[in-house]
Design a protein around this motif. Structure first.
Motif, PDB file in Angstrom:
ATOM      1  N   UNK A  14       0.854  -1.185   0.000  1.00  0.00           N
ATOM      2  CA  UNK A  14       0.000   0.000   0.000  1.00  0.00           C
ATOM      3  C   UNK A  14       0.896   1.242   0.000  1.00  0.00           C
ATOM      4  N   UNK A  15       0.592   2.165  -0.894  1.00  0.00           N
ATOM      5  CA  UNK A  15       1.387   3.387  -0.969  1.00  0.00           C
ATOM      6  C   UNK A  15       0.502   4.550  -1.387  1.00  0.00           C
ATOM      7  N   UNK A  30      -8.648  -1.941   4.640  1.00  0.00           N
ATOM      8  CA  UNK A  30      -8.026  -0.621   4.636  1.00  0.00           C
ATOM      9  C   UNK A  30      -8.005  -0.012   6.040  1.00  0.00           C
ATOM     10  N   UNK A  31      -9.045  -0.248   6.814  1.00  0.00           N
ATOM     11  CA  UNK A  31      -9.074   0.261   8.191  1.00  0.00           C
ATOM     12  C   UNK A  31      -7.983  -0.391   9.032  1.00  0.00           C
ATOM     13  N   UNK A  32      -7.769  -1.693   8.812  1.00  0.00           N
ATOM     14  CA  UNK A  32      -6.700  -2.390   9.536  1.00  0.00           C
ATOM     15  C   UNK A  32      -5.343  -1.808   9.174  1.00  0.00           C
ATOM     16  N   UNK A  33      -5.168  -1.455   7.895  1.00  0.00           N
ATOM     17  CA  UNK A  33      -3.914  -0.848   7.449  1.00  0.00           C
ATOM     18  C   UNK A  33      -3.697   0.506   8.124  1.00  0.00           C
ATOM     19  N   UNK A  34      -4.728   1.328   8.152  1.00  0.00           N
ATOM     20  CA  UNK A  34      -4.612   2.645   8.772  1.00  0.00           C
ATOM     21  C   UNK A  34      -4.343   2.527  10.269  1.00  0.00           C
ATOM     22  N   UNK A  35      -5.011   1.552  10.898  1.00  0.00           N
ATOM     23  CA  UNK A  35      -4.788   1.335  12.334  1.00  0.00           C
ATOM     24  C   UNK A  35      -3.339   0.954  12.612  1.00  0.00           C
ATOM     25  N   UNK A  36      -2.784   0.092  11.762  1.00  0.00           N
ATOM     26  CA  UNK A  36      -1.389  -0.314  11.922  1.00  0.00           C
ATOM     27  C   UNK A  36      -0.451   0.872  11.765  1.00  0.00           C
TER      28      UNK A  36
END
Length: 342
Positions: free
Chosen positions: A165-166, A325-331
């Protein structure tokens, strides 16, 4: 067993259950994607589409070769391309979407997608008297014909499955595209502008060729790649669009299958619409503006007239998976929080 002048061969018309029959261990088409390349499997499928017979010369031997490509589908709603050679290709008739059964088909791979081909040891049968044939025929006639199948023979970049993701700014700052095979990434992007000019073209009607055809102005269309003329063609999309996120924007190219997702129309529908009303193209592209998708892209620096330019091709379009995507943002937030505490 040797046949002599005294040998008599007669057809056995009496049903005899003691005579052994070929035993099949059918593998669903969707499971072939996980099988090893060069392994063999037994497959049953409906011939959903068949290419024209292609004739060409082998580069190494100069021998004339003939092949035909058959797209098979089954109840897993998955499709795969089967390549037939020689007499199998010449004799195969795809009329009325027959059931195809193959004993010991070889699994191959091209462009990241799996495919099938027959070997000398393979057995190919059309509409054999098997209970599995009746079952798949009933499925296809009742619902399968109208379902969209996932094609595991479709070419995908072998690196795109591990694309990071970028943001578009990160793509620019990290100077992606300098590797020999290009760099892959995923981004949440908004469609800002779709170029309407030359978005659709007339292509070769064969299954695996997408070359633009030349109108011979005699109701025939010539494909230079196949070196043949056809009475018909297929429409293909080739879209150029500007997409962006909160950090920047990027021009990307997009081929037919993915451009159809953006436009919400098939290439055939776009082509037929423009045949009757060219002005409608403005409305078609306008409806795509400001839609948001997950894009998997390949960035590669290419040289034109001694000038290096970044070429970006969108190889996959997906709706946003908000849970992922929410999991990515949380990380990312947790990483920033950890850096702050340090």
């Amino acid at each position: 067993m040797t046949v002599t002048h005294d040998t008599v061969i007669k057809e056995c018309l009496d049903a005899d259950s003691s005579i052994p029959t070929v035993q099949y261990n059918f593998v669903p088409i969707d499971k072939i994607a996980d099988k090893e390349v060069n392994s063999v499997v037994d497959v049953i499928g409906i011939a959903k589409s068949v290419s024209e017979l292609q004739t060409f010369q082998a580069r190494s031997t100069g021998r004339e070769l003939k092949k035909k490509e058959v797209v098979l589908v089954d109840q897993s709603q998955t499709a795969i391309t089967l390549t037939l050679w020689g007499q199998d290709a010449e004799n195969f008739d795809g009329t009325n979407n027959p059931v195809v059964v193959i004993k010991s088909a070889k699994i191959g791979e091209f462009g990241g997608g799996k495919n099938l081909s027959t070997l000398v040891s393979s057995t190919l049968k059309i509409n054999p008297e098997l209970k599995e044939c009746y079952r798949i025929r009933g499925w296809y006639d009742s619902e399968g014909e109208h379902l969209d199948a996932k094609n595991i023979s479709a070419r995908i970049g072998s690196s795109n499955m591990s694309a990071n993701w970028m943001t578009f700014k990160e793509v620019k700052d990290q100077k992606l595209g300098s590797s020999e095979k290009g760099d892959y990434y995923k981004a949440i992007a908004t469609v800002l502008l779709v170029k309407a000019d030359n978005i659709v073209y007339r292509a070769c009607p064969t299954a695996e060729c997408n070359k633009k055809v030349v109108d011979m102005e005699n109701s025939m269309y010539r494909c230079e790649k196949c070196n043949r003329e056809f009475p018909n063609f297929k429409y293909r999309l080739l879209a150029s669009m500007n997409v962006g996120d909160h950090t920047g924007n990027q021009w990307v190219s997009m081929f037919s299958s993915e451009a159809e997702k953006i436009l919400g129309m098939t290439a055939e529908e776009v082509g037929q619409t423009l045949e009757h009303n060219k002005e409608e193209i403005a409305n078609i592209v306008d409806r795509a503006h400001f839609k948001v998708f997950t894009l998997t892209c390949r960035a590669k620096i290419e040289t034109y007239n001694d000038e290096a330019r970044l070429k970006t091709v969108c190889i996959r379009v997906d709706p946003i998976n908000y849970e992922e995507y929410s999991a990515l943002l949380t990380e990312k937030i947790q990483q920033l929080t950890g850096e702050t505490h340090d």
